[in-house]
Design a protein around this motif. Structure first.
Motif, PDB file in Angstrom:
ATOM      1  N   VAL A  72       8.853  -3.085   1.278  1.00  0.00           N
ATOM      2  CA  VAL A  72       7.394  -3.013   0.806  1.00  0.00           C
ATOM      3  C   VAL A  72       7.473  -2.650  -0.768  1.00  0.00           C
ATOM      4  CG1 VAL A  72       5.253  -1.966   1.399  1.00  0.00           C
ATOM      5  CG2 VAL A  72       6.774  -2.512   3.355  1.00  0.00           C
ATOM      6  N   ASN A  73       6.666  -3.187  -1.485  1.00  0.00           N
ATOM      7  CA  ASN A  73       6.449  -2.650  -2.842  1.00  0.00           C
ATOM      8  C   ASN A  73       5.934  -1.273  -2.653  1.00  0.00           C
ATOM      9  OD1 ASN A  73       5.495  -2.142  -5.337  1.00  0.00           O
ATOM     10  ND2 ASN A  73       4.709  -4.306  -5.669  1.00  0.00           N
ATOM     11  N   GLY A  74       6.572  -0.506  -3.505  1.00  0.00           N
ATOM     12  CA  GLY A  74       6.074   0.954  -3.578  1.00  0.00           C
ATOM     13  C   GLY A  74       4.746   1.277  -3.924  1.00  0.00           C
ATOM     14  N   ASN A  75       4.102   0.213  -4.567  1.00  0.00           N
ATOM     15  CA  ASN A  75       2.731   0.306  -5.021  1.00  0.00           C
ATOM     16  C   ASN A  75       1.570  -0.246  -4.144  1.00  0.00           C
ATOM     17  OD1 ASN A  75       3.257   2.067  -7.325  1.00  0.00           O
ATOM     18  ND2 ASN A  75       3.835   0.246  -8.542  1.00  0.00           N
ATOM     19  N   ALA A  76       2.067  -0.750  -2.889  1.00  0.00           N
ATOM     20  CA  ALA A  76       1.348  -1.797  -2.202  1.00  0.00           C
ATOM     21  C   ALA A  76       0.056  -1.178  -1.623  1.00  0.00           C
ATOM     22  CB  ALA A  76       2.214  -2.112  -1.010  1.00  0.00           C
ATOM     23  N   LEU A  77       0.170   0.272  -1.317  1.00  0.00           N
ATOM     24  CA  LEU A  77      -1.043   0.852  -0.972  1.00  0.00           C
ATOM     25  C   LEU A  77      -1.804   1.723  -1.925  1.00  0.00           C
ATOM     26  CD1 LEU A  77       0.225   2.259   2.390  1.00  0.00           C
ATOM     27  CD2 LEU A  77      -0.755   0.068   2.007  1.00  0.00           C
ATOM     28  N   LYS A  78      -1.484   1.676  -3.048  1.00  0.00           N
ATOM     29  CA  LYS A  78      -1.932   2.247  -4.246  1.00  0.00           C
ATOM     30  C   LYS A  78      -3.320   1.707  -4.887  1.00  0.00           C
ATOM     31  CE  LYS A  78       1.698   5.233  -5.838  1.00  0.00           C
ATOM     32  NZ  LYS A  78       2.706   5.585  -6.932  1.00  0.00           N
ATOM     33  N   ASN A  79      -3.301   0.434  -4.803  1.00  0.00           N
ATOM     34  CA  ASN A  79      -4.121  -0.352  -5.675  1.00  0.00           C
ATOM     35  C   ASN A  79      -5.079  -1.145  -4.680  1.00  0.00           C
ATOM     36  OD1 ASN A  79      -3.596   0.713  -8.272  1.00  0.00           O
ATOM     37  ND2 ASN A  79      -1.871  -1.186  -8.274  1.00  0.00           N
ATOM     38  N   CYS A  80      -5.018  -1.128  -3.435  1.00  0.00           N
ATOM     39  CA  CYS A  80      -5.700  -1.988  -2.337  1.00  0.00           C
ATOM     40  C   CYS A  80      -6.947  -1.200  -1.703  1.00  0.00           C
ATOM     41  CB  CYS A  80      -4.700  -2.283  -1.198  1.00  0.00           C
ATOM     42  SG  CYS A  80      -4.481  -0.883  -0.112  1.00  0.00           S
ATOM     43  N   GLY A  81      -7.822  -1.975  -1.203  1.00  0.00           N
ATOM     44  CA  GLY A  81      -9.000  -1.231  -0.432  1.00  0.00           C
ATOM     45  C   GLY A  81      -8.790  -0.930   0.783  1.00  0.00           C
ATOM     46  N   LEU A  82      -7.724  -0.775   1.462  1.00  0.00           N
ATOM     47  CA  LEU A  82      -7.383  -0.385   2.812  1.00  0.00           C
ATOM     48  C   LEU A  82      -8.021   1.123   3.236  1.00  0.00           C
ATOM     49  CD1 LEU A  82      -6.126  -2.111   5.027  1.00  0.00           C
ATOM     50  CD2 LEU A  82      -3.903  -0.882   4.884  1.00  0.00           C
ATOM     51  N   THR A  83      -8.595   1.233   4.210  1.00  0.00           N
ATOM     52  CA  THR A  83      -9.113   2.201   4.785  1.00  0.00           C
ATOM     53  C   THR A  83      -8.644   2.550   5.959  1.00  0.00           C
ATOM     54  OG1 THR A  83     -11.178   1.437   5.404  1.00  0.00           O
ATOM     55  CG2 THR A  83     -11.296   2.056   3.215  1.00  0.00           C
ATOM     56  N   SER A  84      -8.219   1.785   6.805  1.00  0.00           N
ATOM     57  CA  SER A  84      -7.670   2.097   8.034  1.00  0.00           C
ATOM     58  C   SER A  84      -6.343   1.295   8.259  1.00  0.00           C
ATOM     59  CB  SER A  84      -8.734   1.686   9.036  1.00  0.00           C
ATOM     60  OG  SER A  84      -8.150   2.040  10.400  1.00  0.00           O
ATOM     61  N   LEU A  85      -5.266   2.080   8.653  1.00  0.00           N
ATOM     62  CA  LEU A  85      -4.036   1.280   8.991  1.00  0.00           C
ATOM     63  C   LEU A  85      -3.429   1.813  10.305  1.00  0.00           C
ATOM     64  CD1 LEU A  85      -1.660  -0.307   8.020  1.00  0.00           C
ATOM     65  CD2 LEU A  85      -0.873   1.568   6.868  1.00  0.00           C
ATOM     66  N   SER A  86      -3.086   1.017  11.177  1.00  0.00           N
ATOM     67  CA  SER A  86      -2.568   1.225  12.328  1.00  0.00           C
ATOM     68  C   SER A  86      -1.084   0.675  12.492  1.00  0.00           C
ATOM     69  CB  SER A  86      -3.441   0.576  13.749  1.00  0.00           C
ATOM     70  OG  SER A  86      -2.684   0.943  14.762  1.00  0.00           O
ATOM     71  N   LEU A  87      -0.034   1.739  12.745  1.00  0.00           N
ATOM     72  CA  LEU A  87       1.338   1.506  12.905  1.00  0.00           C
ATOM     73  C   LEU A  87       1.705   1.858  14.353  1.00  0.00           C
ATOM     74  CD1 LEU A  87       2.377   2.373   9.381  1.00  0.00           C
ATOM     75  CD2 LEU A  87       2.280  -0.049  10.097  1.00  0.00           C
ATOM     76  N   ARG A  88       0.911   2.070  15.110  1.00  0.00           N
ATOM     77  CA  ARG A  88       1.318   2.711  16.319  1.00  0.00           C
ATOM     78  C   ARG A  88       2.430   1.927  17.263  1.00  0.00           C
ATOM     79  NH1 ARG A  88      -3.132   3.601  20.418  1.00  0.00           N
ATOM     80  NH2 ARG A  88      -1.512   3.316  21.855  1.00  0.00           N
ATOM     81  N   TYR A 148      -3.124  -8.104  -3.759  1.00  0.00           N
ATOM     82  CA  TYR A 148      -3.909  -9.376  -3.999  1.00  0.00           C
ATOM     83  C   TYR A 148      -5.075  -9.593  -3.412  1.00  0.00           C
ATOM     84  CZ  TYR A 148       0.476  -9.997  -6.417  1.00  0.00           C
ATOM     85  OH  TYR A 148       1.683  -9.669  -7.331  1.00  0.00           O
ATOM     86  N   ALA A 149      -5.140  -8.483  -2.110  1.00  0.00           N
ATOM     87  CA  ALA A 149      -6.518  -8.868  -1.369  1.00  0.00           C
ATOM     88  C   ALA A 149      -7.119  -7.383  -1.144  1.00  0.00           C
ATOM     89  CB  ALA A 149      -5.886  -9.449  -0.104  1.00  0.00           C
ATOM     90  N   PRO A 150      -7.899  -6.963  -2.348  1.00  0.00           N
ATOM     91  CA  PRO A 150      -8.424  -5.718  -2.290  1.00  0.00           C
ATOM     92  C   PRO A 150      -9.654  -5.620  -1.201  1.00  0.00           C
ATOM     93  CG  PRO A 150      -9.086  -6.786  -4.378  1.00  0.00           C
ATOM     94  CD  PRO A 150      -7.760  -7.561  -3.439  1.00  0.00           C
ATOM     95  N   HIS A 151     -10.097  -6.918  -0.800  1.00  0.00           N
ATOM     96  CA  HIS A 151     -11.146  -6.766   0.162  1.00  0.00           C
ATOM     97  C   HIS A 151     -10.751  -6.432   1.708  1.00  0.00           C
ATOM     98  CE1 HIS A 151      -9.204 -10.894  -0.262  1.00  0.00           C
ATOM     99  NE2 HIS A 151      -9.414 -10.838   0.947  1.00  0.00           N
ATOM    100  N   ILE A 152      -9.583  -6.514   1.896  1.00  0.00           N
ATOM    101  CA  ILE A 152      -9.118  -6.172   3.108  1.00  0.00           C
ATOM    102  C   ILE A 152      -9.239  -4.685   3.171  1.00  0.00           C
ATOM    103  CG2 ILE A 152      -7.294  -6.231   4.838  1.00  0.00           C
ATOM    104  CD1 ILE A 152      -8.190  -8.875   4.381  1.00  0.00           C
ATOM    105  N   THR A 153      -9.916  -4.255   4.513  1.00  0.00           N
ATOM    106  CA  THR A 153     -10.329  -2.741   4.632  1.00  0.00           C
ATOM    107  C   THR A 153      -9.695  -2.071   5.918  1.00  0.00           C
ATOM    108  OG1 THR A 153     -12.293  -3.267   5.653  1.00  0.00           O
ATOM    109  CG2 THR A 153     -12.559  -3.116   3.351  1.00  0.00           C
ATOM    110  N   SER A 154      -9.199  -2.814   6.818  1.00  0.00           N
ATOM    111  CA  SER A 154      -8.618  -2.498   8.024  1.00  0.00           C
ATOM    112  C   SER A 154      -7.624  -3.401   8.555  1.00  0.00           C
ATOM    113  CB  SER A 154      -9.824  -2.399   9.223  1.00  0.00           C
ATOM    114  OG  SER A 154      -9.183  -2.122  10.578  1.00  0.00           O
ATOM    115  N   MET A 155      -6.492  -2.867   9.015  1.00  0.00           N
ATOM    116  CA  MET A 155      -5.298  -3.667   9.307  1.00  0.00           C
ATOM    117  C   MET A 155      -4.501  -3.128  10.584  1.00  0.00           C
ATOM    118  SD  MET A 155      -1.976  -5.132   7.008  1.00  0.00           S
ATOM    119  CE  MET A 155      -3.106  -6.512   6.314  1.00  0.00           C
ATOM    120  N   GLY A 156      -4.215  -3.745  11.494  1.00  0.00           N
ATOM    121  CA  GLY A 156      -3.561  -3.314  12.939  1.00  0.00           C
ATOM    122  C   GLY A 156      -2.205  -4.000  12.893  1.00  0.00           C
TER     123      GLY A 156
END
Length: 460
Positions: A274-290, A254-262
């Protein structure tokens, strides 16, 4: 010559703001009543007097002359610049210090042109910080504040959070807010969310090193959904655990404007909620799970999310304890799906020879592999045997341009280049003098892009 020994025109040794304030506090208490009368007189149009001028030796505050005494507070230029630049050095400030500084900010008009307020280098009492922020929030006209940085300057309480909300109301153009290491909890996130809904220009929100839990994630999710200008959100080193991270990932649909999340170092072990389609329709380009200990179970859940996640370009999994099995699951998901990952960080994950090296080279040679930069630093189990396996397959890699093997117990320490069958050059970095922090930042924020990466593939 001024009473403190300052000679106009001559440079003096620069004092810290704390020293300056301590010198002035005694006199300030005596002149407080006269300052009030002065401000009342200025408010009366029939009794206004000429305002003081900024001299070469400092700023003069003229007091109540009707009592036959002229009050002058003189700030040496060096110390004055520390206050007018809104930079409080490494001072330790209590409430009385902040009262003095707030009065100066108000009287001098420096807030009129304030664009960046950075108090991260100071240590400020909570009630003192609230006073400084109120000096901004209680102005009659809005300010063009662009960036607010309060990282580590205090242990925030309810008064501080309410003052931050008031600043948000007075600063509709605020684009960046950095509130790391302030001991923020779930209740503070609720208060903060009430202010952020008014920041229509907010593009960066950093809340690293706090105490935000699953309930706080619910409040942050509302902010992510409602602030359409928001692009970068960092909540590394908190207490989100599986539930909180699931809340933030699920809202991305519901927030396709978010592009980077740490989301690094949050005690995450799996993605069952987590919804199985959570990362399919989003605009996220960078994800950090370190620094989340995903192990094999977490790797399986993450691999399901990555299938079809076409927008993600940068994935950071440093120190997630994947091991050979976990890394195999992740790489298998990336090889079997049409994804756009360009930068992949698998450093310090216990990946070793022979299985780990074989799985890595099989992925890199797959037609669907689009990774340009792969970081395998500090996987000591690879060693020279693992490097030999990798080296045998380097010429057949599909897209890789940059491979980092620092700290992998490789005897060879010289970096080298390999010309691949695809016609491009692969640079292999195995230098032993490279620090781990250069591979990726400790706070979980995203790192740089690989050499040769196009601008659209770089971190936002």
């Amino acid at each position: 010559m001024a009473s403190d020994g300052y000679v106009p025109g001559h440079r003096r040794e620069k004092k810290t703001l704390e020293e300056l304030v301590d010198e002035q506090m005694g006199e300030l208490e005596k002149k407080a009543e006269k300052l009030v009368k002065q401000r009342q007189r200025r408010a009366d149009p029939c009794a206004q007097k000429a305002r003081p001028e900024l001299r070469s030796d400092g700023l003069e505050f003229y007091g109540d002359e009707c009592e036959g005494e002229e009050i002058i507070e003189t700030f040496p230029p060096d110390a004055l610049s520390e206050v007018t630049d809104m930079s409080l050095c490494e001072a330790t400030l209590d409430k009385s210090h902040c009262d003095f500084i707030a009065e100066y900010w108000i009287e001098s008009g420096v807030l009129d042109d304030l664009e960046t307020l950075d108090l991260s280098t100071a240590k400020i009492a909570p009630d003192g910080l609230a006073r400084l922020l109120q000096a901004i929030a209680t102005r009659e006209k809005k300010i063009e504040l662009d960036k607010l940085v309060l990282d580590g300057c205090t242990r925030a309480d309810q008064a501080v959070m309410e003052a931050i909300v008031e600043v948000c109301h007075m600063s509709p153009s605020l684009r960046e807010m950095h509130l790391s290491d302030l001991w923020l909890d779930d209740t503070d996130c609720l208060t903060l969310s009430q202010g952020l809904v008014n920041c229509r220009s907010m593009s960066t929100l950093v809340l690293n090193d706090n105490r935000v839990g699953p309930e706080g994630a619910v409040h942050l999710a509302e902010v992510l959904r409602g602030c359409f200008a928001l692009r970068t959100v960092e909540v590394n080193h908190n207490r989100l655990v599986d539930e909180g991270v699931a809340t933030l990932l699920n809202i991305l649909d519901y927030a396709p404007h978010i592009t980077s999340m740490g989301l690094g170092a949050n005690g995450v072990h799996g993605f069952d909620n987590v919804n199985g389609n959570a990362l399919k329709n989003c605009g996220l380009t960078s994800l950090s799970l370190r620094d989340n200990h995903l192990l094999v179970h977490g790797s399986i859940g993450l691999s399901k999310l990555l299938r079809g996640a076409a927008s993600i370009r940068n994935l950071y999994l440093h120190n997630c304890r994947l091991g050979n099995d976990g890394a195999c699951v992740i790489l298998g998901a990336l090889a079997d799906s049409d994804n756009g990952i360009r930068c992949l960080d698998l450093s310090q994950n216990g990946i070793g020879h022979p299985q780990g090296a074989v799985d890595i080279i099989q992925y890199l040679c797959a037609d669907t592999a689009r990774v340009l930069k792969l970081d395998l630093s500090y996987n000591a189990g690879l060693g020279d045997d693992g490097l030999f396996v990798l080296d045998e397959g380097f010429k057949a890699v599909h897209a890789l341009r940059f491979l980092i093997l620092t700290g992998c117990a490789v005897k060879e320490t010289a970096s080298y280049d390999v010309e691949t069958q695809q016609g491009h050059v692969l640079h292999v970095d195995i230098s032993s003098d490279r620090d781990e922090d250069e591979s990726s930042d400790d706070d979980g924020s995203t790192g740089g892009s690989a050499p040769g990466t196009d601008s659209e593939d770089e971190d936002p």
